[in-house]
Design a protein around this motif. Structure first.
Motif, PDB file in Angstrom:
ATOM      1  N   LEU A 751      58.693 -47.118 126.793  1.00  0.00           N
ATOM      2  CA  LEU A 751      58.592 -46.572 128.138  1.00  0.00           C
ATOM      3  C   LEU A 751      57.136 -46.401 128.539  1.00  0.00           C
ATOM      4  N   LYS A 752      56.871 -46.640 129.840  1.00  0.00           N
ATOM      5  CA  LYS A 752      55.550 -46.401 130.410  1.00  0.00           C
ATOM      6  C   LYS A 752      55.440 -44.936 130.822  1.00  0.00           C
ATOM      7  N   LYS A 753      54.298 -44.595 131.394  1.00  0.00           N
ATOM      8  CA  LYS A 753      54.061 -43.202 131.748  1.00  0.00           C
ATOM      9  C   LYS A 753      55.043 -42.700 132.787  1.00  0.00           C
ATOM     10  N   ASN A 754      55.263 -43.509 133.869  1.00  0.00           N
ATOM     11  CA  ASN A 754      56.175 -43.053 134.937  1.00  0.00           C
ATOM     12  C   ASN A 754      57.594 -42.919 134.422  1.00  0.00           C
ATOM     13  N   GLU A 755      58.023 -43.844 133.543  1.00  0.00           N
ATOM     14  CA  GLU A 755      59.375 -43.776 132.994  1.00  0.00           C
ATOM     15  C   GLU A 755      59.548 -42.554 132.090  1.00  0.00           C
ATOM     16  N   LEU A 756      58.503 -42.247 131.353  1.00  0.00           N
ATOM     17  CA  LEU A 756      58.578 -41.099 130.455  1.00  0.00           C
ATOM     18  C   LEU A 756      58.640 -39.787 131.245  1.00  0.00           C
ATOM     19  N   LEU A 757      57.891 -39.716 132.354  1.00  0.00           N
ATOM     20  CA  LEU A 757      57.944 -38.512 133.194  1.00  0.00           C
ATOM     21  C   LEU A 757      59.321 -38.353 133.828  1.00  0.00           C
ATOM     22  N   ILE A 758      59.909 -39.473 134.270  1.00  0.00           N
ATOM     23  CA  ILE A 758      61.265 -39.416 134.851  1.00  0.00           C
ATOM     24  C   ILE A 758      62.270 -38.965 133.796  1.00  0.00           C
ATOM     25  N   LEU A 759      62.123 -39.486 132.564  1.00  0.00           N
ATOM     26  CA  LEU A 759      63.015 -39.078 131.473  1.00  0.00           C
ATOM     27  C   LEU A 759      62.863 -37.577 131.205  1.00  0.00           C
ATOM     28  N   GLY A 760      61.648 -37.080 131.279  1.00  0.00           N
ATOM     29  CA  GLY A 760      61.434 -35.640 131.096  1.00  0.00           C
ATOM     30  C   GLY A 760      62.187 -34.835 132.125  1.00  0.00           C
ATOM     31  N   GLY A 761      62.159 -35.283 133.402  1.00  0.00           N
ATOM     32  CA  GLY A 761      62.907 -34.576 134.444  1.00  0.00           C
ATOM     33  C   GLY A 761      64.396 -34.575 134.166  1.00  0.00           C
ATOM     34  N   ARG A 762      64.931 -35.714 133.697  1.00  0.00           N
ATOM     35  CA  ARG A 762      66.366 -35.773 133.362  1.00  0.00           C
ATOM     36  C   ARG A 762      66.711 -34.803 132.232  1.00  0.00           C
ATOM     37  N   CYS A 763      65.832 -34.699 131.245  1.00  0.00           N
ATOM     38  CA  CYS A 763      66.083 -33.776 130.121  1.00  0.00           C
ATOM     39  C   CYS A 763      66.097 -32.325 130.595  1.00  0.00           C
ATOM     40  N   TYR A 764      65.158 -31.975 131.498  1.00  0.00           N
ATOM     41  CA  TYR A 764      65.168 -30.618 132.054  1.00  0.00           C
ATOM     42  C   TYR A 764      66.473 -30.373 132.814  1.00  0.00           C
ATOM     43  N   GLY A 765      66.932 -31.411 133.536  1.00  0.00           N
ATOM     44  CA  GLY A 765      68.188 -31.259 134.276  1.00  0.00           C
ATOM     45  C   GLY A 765      69.360 -31.027 133.340  1.00  0.00           C
ATOM     46  N   ARG A 766      69.364 -31.735 132.177  1.00  0.00           N
ATOM     47  CA  ARG A 766      70.451 -31.548 131.199  1.00  0.00           C
ATOM     48  C   ARG A 766      70.418 -30.114 130.624  1.00  0.00           C
ATOM     49  N   ALA A 767      69.209 -29.611 130.420  1.00  0.00           N
ATOM     50  CA  ALA A 767      69.075 -28.243 129.913  1.00  0.00           C
ATOM     51  C   ALA A 767      69.587 -27.236 130.925  1.00  0.00           C
ATOM     52  N   LEU A 768      69.304 -27.480 132.219  1.00  0.00           N
ATOM     53  CA  LEU A 768      69.764 -26.556 133.258  1.00  0.00           C
ATOM     54  C   LEU A 768      71.280 -26.563 133.413  1.00  0.00           C
TER      55      LEU A 768
END
Length: 1514
Positions: A751-768
């Motif tokens: 993954l590139k930087k933008n893809e990794l940041l998007i993945l981070g947002g999805r992980c936060y959403g799963r936690a919420l």
């Protein structure tokens, strides 16, 4: 021989004996015996004479022969008694007793006094032989004799007491007759005592009763004596105590005995026997604890009562204190001693009781001891009870066959004995044959129903029965109740009752009562105590639980009561009192240091207390003791993680995963460690390393969520990991992510930087989705903001950026709604609201203010608020670069350099290096910021990082090349050109300068400097003249004129240079122009010009600015004026004003050896101070230190660590290209070789001369040093090499080197002088006198080097070798004159000492001329004025020695040299040699010994050898 002759011979023999002529007496007696063989008197005289001649056998034979002739004659018996009394042989004592008996018979009818004397001797003899009966009978005869003579009562009383004294030791091994005689003596003594009652009578009565107590068969007599004494002395407790102990020992507790006990306690409540009797009474009344207490107290006061120990043991047995009972039995057995008929029953009882208690202890060692005790019981094999006890002991020891055999024999021989059936029951119970055991115990109870133990074991049998029909626990309850009723001290019965009520009846309250009772009865019963505490906790009665635990821990000795400490520690841990928990758990571990669970609990306590390092050690210890404790290993890893030891934590977590691959806490911990390592790497701008750590963190977090997808914190951590890449350049971010995290196949995806940041947002959403927390909302908002930030940087569509920022804003608003008191949430909301795409500054301002209100100490929020007020768009980058910008702006303001603010903020806080580091990291992540690169170049330039500065300026110029702002581009190019010029790349600098239009002063001056450094002087002049035309300030014009003057001097136009510099000084002179003018005067040796310029300079320049240059110039001017002392004083004065200036200290160490050589040790110290103040000046300082030490005469023998050779080697190691350092190395080697030669050892550093000369030549060729300096250095090295070769005897090589040097420089006086010295040395080695023409040639050579003091000293040595002493003196005086003119302190001292030595040599040759002694005195006195020179003191002492060897002043002067601390050993050795001769001449042995000890301590072999010679000749 007639009868008359016989009488005459006997008379002669008597006279000879009287005159001690024993041999003469023997002759007379033998003469008599020749006539009369049976002459009684002759034999008696022979016995007496032989005894005196120490011939005991002959004397004994003579006396016995006389006794045979007349047994009733006294003389022979008396002689024989005297002979035996003098003999040391033990075998004659029996014969002596017989002699005494015979003498008693002979004296009985005659001399009564002699009879009494012999009687006393006989008694004493019997007493020594411990024949007490004979003592008693003989003494009684003496008393009867006295009674017959009518002796007084007092005398008879004394004799009876004497008899008691003689027989007092006889009670241990006496016969009945002796005892009766002793008792009779006591009775007679008591009846004859006077007064009655009285103290003597009272003490005698006590002794009588004590004696009676030792006779078991005299009970009636004892009782009568006690009663009689009580009648006479009613207030004395002693007779009652004896009676009580008698009753105790007899084992009878009759009414009479009890009355006696009571009466004693009434009389003396603290009486030991009384307390013992009370204890026995309590024992009989079943008051066991009171009995134990009283018996223990009584025995502390009266320990000589074996029966009392047995009673104590029985009482302890009743309350089940088995180990104490064993100790009491041992005391009883010890008190009983050897088995005798009266003590035998007590011993058997004690042994039996000991065996019973040991069996109750129930371990193999105790069982073995019990068997030994039973074997000692007399006739124990016939007793069925003892046999049963032996069977139980075998059973406890595990010897089942022996136990079964005894049981079977007992059942056959004694079927009605309860113990036999009980033994059978114990055997069946141990074999778990519960049905057979039941029958046996029932049989035992039938025969002895009052034994609690039988009921208890029957209850246990019912409790453990496995047959369905035998599972009725009610039967067990009945038996336990009976056992408890029969023996209220049987704690085990109450314990099992507690088990019944807890496990069967379910009555926890009653069960707790039973457990508590059991524990109260036996505080060592950990199971009962633990159960009582646990049930109290379950019932909510913490007070009871704590009271039990507190009671146990208060009484516990160190290393005991582990269960109580552990339970209380766990209680404190549960209730949030970790410090108390730590203390208790430590106490538990002292009891059992290998309990891994206890170590684990202690680790938890330390962790809760915040003692992480100690907690880590505890968890590690637990895992060492039990490697299977995964939790302890995990906690150790977690603590390592908390302590920041991430790599250690990773290794520990991986250790867990090797055993349990799916252990989620370990996977989570590993991910967190790698995430923390990534953050640390990012803080240090190690971006690629951070990416690797992020990749590994993602891998472990993904494995964790695969096993536990329902855990919110794992998804949050995944989001944190992905978002952490926001600061990294997109080109560096290529992270492999497990496919399972992307909902794809198992293979990894990059993954590139933008893809990794998007993945981070999805992980936060799963936690919420799992749990809605404000922190996760805040993290999600920040993630969206970082995505927008990234898309802005790469130029993505603004619509998408706006959507992301709006999402970020809504998430952060949600976070502050959920938690409005968290300052971080408000700060994040303010940052997002203030970004240019949203521009909601009112919300941003409100958010920052709320953040500050939530947390006052909030640097970030305050800064953001300040930036917002400045209305800056690029907030974050401005915040990051503002520190470096502030530092650069502060450095550019040169007017504030001496302010306190500048010194603190810039110098003390190391602001420049800090700012340089910040910009280095900033430009690495922001490679397109031209302003940042400009500041970066400026800071590098300030730190003398020339290459880095050039790179930064070049980068700034390349970024601005295509920009519209040409002014900034031109400035950047000027900066780049300046940095190239500094690097010496003048061609490139000129090219850069000429590529841009130069209209401003700084650019034109930069080009002029580049031309100057390139050597294009004419072009440089034109450029400077152009700069002069555009210069606005007078200061700039003065600087340009100074530069033009330097160029004119470079063109050899000295007058033009002077004119330009004078022109500067006529206007408003700058310090630079004045310094240049002064320097010009120094170079041209114009003292007037230099002095005038210096005077003007000192008017304009004050304070710390330029202090080093000002001091250097002033010193040079003083040196030019010939004021050597002023040179050193000027630098010292400057140091006094500015002691923290390392450059001044370095300058002082440089000028001292040149202008104040006598203070060279201070110069070395000044160099050390400079090195301490500034390690960067190490190159120059180490060289200066070495030179100063060489001038001071320091060498390796004085100090192996701090000496010229060591320091110059360090200097060369630091700066190997400095030719001066290699020259000083040559000097240091020569000095060390000279020192070792003086100490008669071989030089170690020979053969280096040519190598070092070549090295210096090579180094000077590589350097850009001035030609004159290089020439002087090379000439000195050549001369030094020639001198070294000459001194080592390599004369041909030295001569060849001289000739080679003279070929290159024929007019070199120093080389020519060296050549003559070498040639002269060769002539002198032939030991021939030098012709006058050669001496004249040598004189002319020295005259050609007339300014060299050393040359005149050499010529003096030549004259001295030719015995031309007056000529030598004149040469030395010439040398002294030159040294004085040159101000050479070393030269003056050397000349004076050589002159003194010359004169002393003549004095020692006893030349009758007063000139030479006065010359010695004069020269040494002048030398001592220069310095406290030990050699001068030695020369004065030797002069005194030569004049008056034996004078006291001679000794004092030599002793001053010998015993003065720090004097060189070479000088001291000479003084010691002469002092030793002086002391031998004076024969002062004491001082000689002191001197020899001093010589031994200093290893002076020469003095020791002289001492041997002098002592041998003495």
């Amino acid at each position: 021989m007639s009868n008359k002759e016989v009488k005459a011979a006997l008379k002669n023999a008597r006279d000879a004996i009287r005159n001690k002529q024993y041999k003469e007496a023997l002759k007379h007696c033998k003469a008599v015996l020749k006539q009369e063989k049976n002459n009684y008197n002759a034999w008696v005289f022979i016995g007496l004479a032989a005894a005196e001649l120490e011939q005991p056998d002959q004397a004994k034979g003579a006396y016995k022969k006389a006794i045979e002739l007349d047994p009733n004659q006294l003389l022979a018996w008396q002689g024989l008694a005297n002979l035996y009394e003098k003999s040391n042989q033990t075998d004659v004592k029996g014969d002596l007793a017989d002699v005494y008996q015979k003498l008693l018979e002979l004296y009985e009818s005659g001399d009564k006094q002699k009879w009494c004397d012999v009687c006393n001797k006989l008694v004493e003899l019997y007493h020594q032989e411990k024949k007490y009966l004979e003592v008693a009978e003989t003494w009684q005869k003496l008393i009867r004799m006295k009674q017959e003579e009518g002796a007084e009562k007092a005398e008879l009383h004394h004799l009876w007491k004497k008899m008691i004294q003689l027989l007092k030791d006889s009670t241990k091994n006496q016969d009945n007759k002796t005892g009766q005689l002793l008792l009779t003596a006591f009775e007679h003594a008591l009846h004859s005592a006077d007064p009655v009652p009285g103290e003597d009578h009272q003490n005698l009565y006590k002794d009588f009763i004590q004696c009676l107590s030792k006779f078991p068969h005299e009970v009636a007599r004892l009782e009568k004596a006690c009663h009689d004494m009580m009648a006479l002395y009613p207030t004395m407790s002693y007779p009652l105590e004896v009676l009580c102990l008698h009753f105790v020992q007899s084992g009878t507790l009759s009414e009479k005995a009890l009355h006696c006990f009571s009466r004693l306690l009434e009389m003396d409540a603290s009486s030991g026997p009384g307390i013992i009797c009370f204890g026995i009474k309590c024992l009989k009344e079943n008051k066991y604890k009171e009995a134990v207490k009283s018996l223990t107290e009584g025995l502390q006061k009266t320990n000589q009562c074996p029966a009392a120990w047995w009673y104590l043991a029985e009482a302890q047995m009743k309350i089940h204190e088995y180990r104490n009972a064993v100790l009491s039995c041992n005391q009883a057995l010890e008190a009983l001693g050897t088995p005798e008929s009266p003590n035998l029953p007590w011993k058997n009882l004690a042994l039996q009781l000991k065996a019973e208690t040991l069996i109750k202890i129930a371990d193999a060692d105790a069982a073995e001891e019990a068997i030994k005790a039973l074997e000692q019981i007399t006739d124990g094999s016939s007793d069925p009870v003892i046999s049963a006890l032996r069977g139980q002991a075998y059973l406890n020891k595990g010897l089942m066959n022996q136990a079964s055999k005894i049981s079977q024999e007992l059942l056959l021989s004694h079927p009605d004995v309860a113990e036999a059936h009980a033994l059978e029951g114990f055997i069946h119970y141990s074999q778990k044959n519960y049905e057979q055991a039941e029958k046996s115990f029932l049989n035992a109870i039938e025969r002895k129903a009052g034994t609690a133990e039988y009921h208890q074991y029957l209850g246990l049998t019912y409790w453990f029965m496995s047959d369905d029909t035998k599972k009725d626990k009610g039967k067990a309850l009945t038996q336990f109740l009976k056992a408890a009723k029969l023996d209220s001290y049987l704690g085990s019965a109450f314990y099992y009752l507690g088990n019944y009520y807890r496990d069967i009846a379910g009555d926890k309250s009653r069960a707790r009562g039973c457990y508590k009772k059991a524990f109260e009865l036996d505080e060592t019963d950990e199971e009962s105590g633990t159960a009582a505490v646990s049930l109290s906790v379950e019932l909510g009665d913490m007070d009871t639980a704590l009271s039990i635990l507190n009671e146990v821990t208060e009484k516990a000795r160190p290393g005991t009561a582990k269960w109580a400490w552990l339970h209380r520690g766990l209680y404190y841990l549960r209730t949030g009192r970790p410090s108390q928990a730590v203390s208790d758990l430590q106490a538990a571990l002292r009891a059992d240091p290998k309990d891994s669970n206890c170590w684990e609990s202690l680790g938890e306590a330390y962790f809760n207390r915040g003692s992480y390092s100690t907690a880590l050690k505890s968890f590690r210890k637990a895992s060492e003791l039990n490697p299977g404790l995964t939790y302890s290993i995990y906690r150790a890893a977690a603590l390592e993680q908390i302590l920041g030891k991430y790599k250690n934590a990773i290794a520990t977590y991986q250790q867990i995963l090797k055993k349990t691959e799916d252990y989620v806490p370990a996977l989570k911990g590993l991910g967190e460690c790698y995430l923390m390592l990534a953050r640390s790497a990012l803080d240090n701008y190690l971006d690629r390393k951070a990416v690797d750590y992020i990749e590994q963190a993602l891998a472990y977090f993904t494995r964790a969520v695969e096993h536990r997808p329902d855990v919110s914190c794992l998804w949050k951590l995944l989001g944190d990991t992905c978002t952490s890449v926001h600061v990294i350049s997109p080109t560096k971010v290529n992270v492999q992510v497990p496919g399972s995290l992307l909902s794809k196949n198992a293979t990894k995806q990059v993954l590139k930087k933008n893809e990794l940041l998007i993945l981070g947002g999805r992980c936060y959403g799963r936690a919420l989705k799992l749990i809605s927390l404000p922190s996760i909302w805040c993290d999600l908002g920040i993630n969206y903001y970082r995505q927008a930030e990234h898309f802005t940087a790469v130029g993505t569509d603004t619509t998408e950026i706006s959507e992301l920022l709006e999402k970020s804003l809504q998430c952060l608003k949600k976070a502050v709604r959920l938690d409005s008191k968290n300052h971080l949430y408000w700060n994040a909301l303010g940052v997002v609201a203030s970004c240019s795409a949203i521009g909601n500054y009112a919300l941003a301002q409100h958010s920052f203010i709320k953040s500050v209100q939530a947390e006052q100490i909030n640097v970030v929020a305050w800064t953001n608020l300040g930036v917002l007020y400045l209305a800056t768009g690029n907030i974050e980058q401005a915040h990051e670069a503002c520190y470096a910008h502030w530092v650069c702006s502060t450095l550019q303001d040169k007017d504030n350099r001496n302010t306190v603010l500048y010194l603190y903020n810039i110098v003390q806080l190391n602001a420049v290096p800090a700012a340089q580091v910040v910009l280095s990291k900033y430009t690495e992540r922001n490679p397109d910021d031209a302003s940042a690169f400009t500041m970066f170049g400026f800071l590098n330039e300030y730190l003398h990082l020339k290459q880095q500065a050039a790179y930064a300026y070049e980068r700034a110029a390349s970024l601005l090349k295509n920009s519209e702002d040409t002014e900034k581009y031109n400035t950047a190019m000027q900066n780049y050109g300046r940095s190239l010029c500094t690097l010496g790349r003048c061609d490139e600098a000129i090219e850069v300068y000429t590529s841009i239009p130069l209209t401003e002063f700084d650019g034109i001056v930069g080009l002029a400097l580049a031309y100057f450094k390139k050597g294009l002087l004419e072009e440089s002049i034109k450029a400077y003249e152009k700069a002069l035309s555009v210069a606005e300030s007078e200061e700039d014009k003065a600087h340009v004129l100074t530069a033009l003057a330097m160029i004119e001097y470079k063109l050899n136009k000295v007058d033009a240079a002077k004119t330009l510099l004078f022109k500067c000084s006529l206007k408003e002179p700058s310090t630079e122009s004045l310094k240049a003018l002064c320097t010009l005067g120094l170079v041209k040796q114009d003292a007037t010009l230099a002095t005038a310029a210096l005077k003007e300079l000192l008017k304009h320049e004050k304070g710390n600015d330029g202090i080093y240059e000002r001091c250097l110039i002033a010193s040079a001017v003083y040196a030019l004026q010939g004021r050597n002392v002023a040179v050193q004083r000027e630098v010292s004065k400057a140091i006094h004003s500015y002691p923290d200036n390392s450059a001044l200290w370095s300058l002082l160490s440089r000028v001292v050896p040149l202008y104040a050589s006598k203070k060279s040790k201070g110069g070395a110290l000044a160099g050390s101070v400079a090195h301490t103040l500034d390690v960067n000046c190490r190159k120059e300082v180490l060289l200066n230190i070495a030179v100063n030490q060489l001038v001071a005469g320091c060498h390796m023998l004085e100090d192996k660590k701090n000496n010229p050779l060591k320091n110059i080697q360090k200097a060369i190691h630091v700066c190997p290209d400095n030719p001066a350092a290699w020259a000083v190395l040559m000097a240091a080697c020569h000095a060390e070789n000279t020192v070792v030669c003086l100490n008669n050892t071989e030089p170690k550093r020979t053969g280096l001369e040519m190598t070092l000369v070549s090295t210096v030549s090579a180094k000077t060729g590589e350097s850009n040093l001035p030609h004159n300096y290089v020439r002087t250095l090379e000439d000195w090295c050549l001369c030094q090499a020639i001198t070294s070769l000459e001194e080592t005897g390599k004369l041909s090589e030295a001569e060849a080197l001289c000739n080679k040097g003279l070929k290159n420089c024929p007019e070199h006086p120093a080389l020519f002088l060296l050549l003559r010295q070498i040639q002269c040395k060769q002539l002198l080695q032939s030991h021939k006198e030098l012709p006058d023409n050669i001496l004249e040639e040598l004189r002319k050579t020295v005259m050609s080097s007339s300014s060299s003091a050393a040359a005149w000293q050499w010529l003096a040595k030549i004259y001295q070798s030719q015995r031309m002493m007056t000529g030598a003196e004149m040469c030395y005086r010439k040398s002294l004159q030159l040294a004085s003119q040159q101000g050479s302190w070393n030269g003056k001292l050397s000349s004076l000492l050589r002159l003194a030595m010359l004169a002393l040599e003549i004095c020692m040759a006893n030349v009758p001329n007063e000139h030479w002694p006065s010359l010695v005195q004069e020269a040494t006195t002048e030398a001592l004025k220069l310095s406290p020179c030990p050699l001068a003191a030695l020369l004065q002492a030797l002069l005194q020695y030569n004049r008056k060897m034996g004078a006291r002043e001679t000794r004092r002067m030599l002793e001053r040299v010998v015993y003065q601390p720090a004097n060189p050993e070479t000088i001291v050795s000479v003084a010691r040699w002469y002092l030793l001769q002086h002391l031998y001449a004076k024969d002062d042995c004491e001082l000689i010994d002191v001197l020899i000890e001093n010589a031994k301590a200093n290893g002076d072999v020469r003095a020791l050898e002289l001492n041997e010679k002098l002592s041998a000749s003495a």
